[in-house]
Design a protein around this motif. Sequence first.
Motif, mmCIF file in Angstrom:
data_model
loop_
_atom_site.group_PDB
_atom_site.id
_atom_site.type_symbol
_atom_site.label_atom_id
_atom_site.label_comp_id
_atom_site.label_asym_id
_atom_site.label_seq_id
_atom_site.Cartn_x
_atom_site.Cartn_y
_atom_site.Cartn_z
ATOM 1 N N TYR A 18 0.877 -1.153 -0.032
ATOM 2 C CA TYR A 18 -0.021 -0.216 -0.022
ATOM 3 C C TYR A 18 0.927 1.115 -0.085
ATOM 4 N N LEU A 19 2.074 1.339 0.684
ATOM 5 C CA LEU A 19 2.662 2.502 0.972
ATOM 6 C C LEU A 19 3.605 2.577 -0.444
ATOM 7 N N LEU A 20 4.068 1.869 -0.887
ATOM 8 C CA LEU A 20 4.604 1.642 -2.482
ATOM 9 C C LEU A 20 3.589 2.259 -3.369
ATOM 10 N N ASP A 21 2.324 1.755 -3.332
ATOM 11 C CA ASP A 21 1.409 2.189 -4.221
ATOM 12 C C ASP A 21 1.069 3.900 -3.961
ATOM 13 N N LYS A 22 1.408 4.236 -2.798
ATOM 14 C CA LYS A 22 1.226 5.735 -2.445
ATOM 15 C C LYS A 22 2.495 6.445 -2.734
ATOM 16 N N GLY A 23 3.408 5.941 -3.139
ATOM 17 C CA GLY A 23 4.399 6.843 -3.604
ATOM 18 C C GLY A 23 5.617 6.731 -2.567
ATOM 19 N N ILE A 24 5.584 6.078 -1.398
ATOM 20 C CA ILE A 24 6.692 6.085 -0.307
ATOM 21 C C ILE A 24 7.708 4.831 -1.105
ATOM 22 N N ALA A 25 9.063 5.577 -1.019
ATOM 23 C CA ALA A 25 10.134 4.724 -1.665
ATOM 24 C C ALA A 25 10.470 3.650 -0.632
ATOM 25 N N ALA A 26 10.745 2.473 -1.256
ATOM 26 C CA ALA A 26 11.232 1.331 -0.535
ATOM 27 C C ALA A 26 12.351 1.680 0.559
ATOM 28 N N GLU A 27 13.083 2.473 0.451
ATOM 29 C CA GLU A 27 14.128 2.817 1.206
ATOM 30 C C GLU A 27 13.539 3.482 2.787
ATOM 31 N N ASP A 28 12.378 4.075 2.588
ATOM 32 C CA ASP A 28 11.915 4.746 3.455
ATOM 33 C C ASP A 28 10.972 3.817 4.294
ATOM 34 N N ILE A 29 10.821 2.655 4.017
ATOM 35 C CA ILE A 29 9.992 1.689 4.658
ATOM 36 C C ILE A 29 11.082 0.733 5.465
ATOM 37 N N PHE A 30 11.026 0.860 6.875
ATOM 38 C CA PHE A 30 11.841 0.032 7.717
ATOM 39 C C PHE A 30 11.072 -0.962 8.428
ATOM 40 N N VAL A 31 11.369 -2.326 8.241
ATOM 41 C CA VAL A 31 10.532 -3.434 8.993
ATOM 42 C C VAL A 31 11.363 -4.242 9.915
ATOM 43 N N ASN A 32 10.684 -4.484 11.243
ATOM 44 C CA ASN A 32 11.427 -5.329 12.152
ATOM 45 C C ASN A 32 10.681 -6.074 12.917
#
Length: 428
Positions: free
Chosen positions: A186-200
């Motif tokens: 969803y975030l990628l579809d909204k234009g958020i770059a992959a490097e701005d998504i941190f998953v832990n």
Amino acid sequence: MTSRSLLAALATSTALVAAPALAQDCADPIKVGVLHSLSGSMAISETTLRDVMLMLIEQQNAAGGVLGCQLEAVVVDPASDWPLFAELTRQLLTVDEVDVIFGAWTSVSRKSALPVLEELNGLMFYPVQYEGEESSRNVFYTGAAPNQQAIPAVDYFLEELGVESFALLGTDYVYPRTTNAILEAYLLDKGIAAEDIFVNYTPFGHSDWSTIVSDVVALGAGGKQVGVISTINGDANVGFYTELGAQGVSADDIPVVAFSVGEEELSGLDTGPLAGHLAAWNYFMSADTEINAEFVAAWKEFAGEDRVTNDPMEAHYIGFNMWVNAVEAAGTTDVDAVREAMWGQEFPNLTGGMAVMNPNHHLSKPVLIGEIREDGQFDIISQTTEVPGDAWTDFLPESAVLTSDWQELGCGMYNTATSTCVQLTSNY
């Protein structure tokens, strides 16, 4: 007012069904299984759900029972041990011979119970937000699907708070992993770059949060607004929020929106440093409605003045009363008859409006965003009208073609592209 009279008054005010004139044979009570962890890491959240089920059963008995029969709670403790959920589900259905089960919190516990429910044609009401991607013939999902919690929370971060970099922090099991897969897409579809998504991900009961919180803080080093989406479950939340306070992280710096933190979890914390952080649910105790005031008063009278209410409690409240009404409509506790009587059931939300049970076994409910106050309650800062729960997300390609309709299609996993039912049992 005494406890019993207050419970009876609440039963009357919420239109619980009284016994019909022609009741069935009541030589034995109608048994209600309660399958919630009373020990282990999830006891912090699930013990309250055991307690609210005891209150609801007492209310219904005070109103005349169901089909003229009294209800009997059969309480077991799966002790936050996921395989034990399966064992105790089998025990409840075959040894205790319960007519319905209300239970589970984590998705791994629900998925542990699923094959037993489907093998033995048991019926369970599941009251907690979850990742979707499921629709069992034998489960009614009264908590939120992702489109009723996770997606609206991300939209709030994007549209209202201007978050540009997202930390998706979760406990390591199916609900956080699947929810975060949906949110990443969803975030990628909204234009958020992959490097701005941190998953832990961290294990259940995780306690050392210093490095993870430091890593989240570091995400904002370039000047972007950071926000945390939390699918952390159970008592691990205590350590996480404590570390936020220890590192001086305020909601103005890095807002956190939680999907598994409500009034019960906050009641054990110093919430002063957490003021301003958020949670997304379908109910908050602070909802200003007459029906909620009655529910809270009855709960405090039943459980103690210091006890709080929360979203999964409301989900059990709605699910239990819908089950009562469905049994009365069907004239029997037979699972197949009750299932058919559940479709289209309506019951008042505690926040106003009406919950509706859809043919996909998910409710239509409002979505609320709450802001943590220093007293551990929430200020409701956003509330929608009722949103129908979606069993299959539109944001994963393999799920976008699927739908669930047990009433007309007789299938919980129907492929709209091929017009075929993929399977009748669940993916465990």
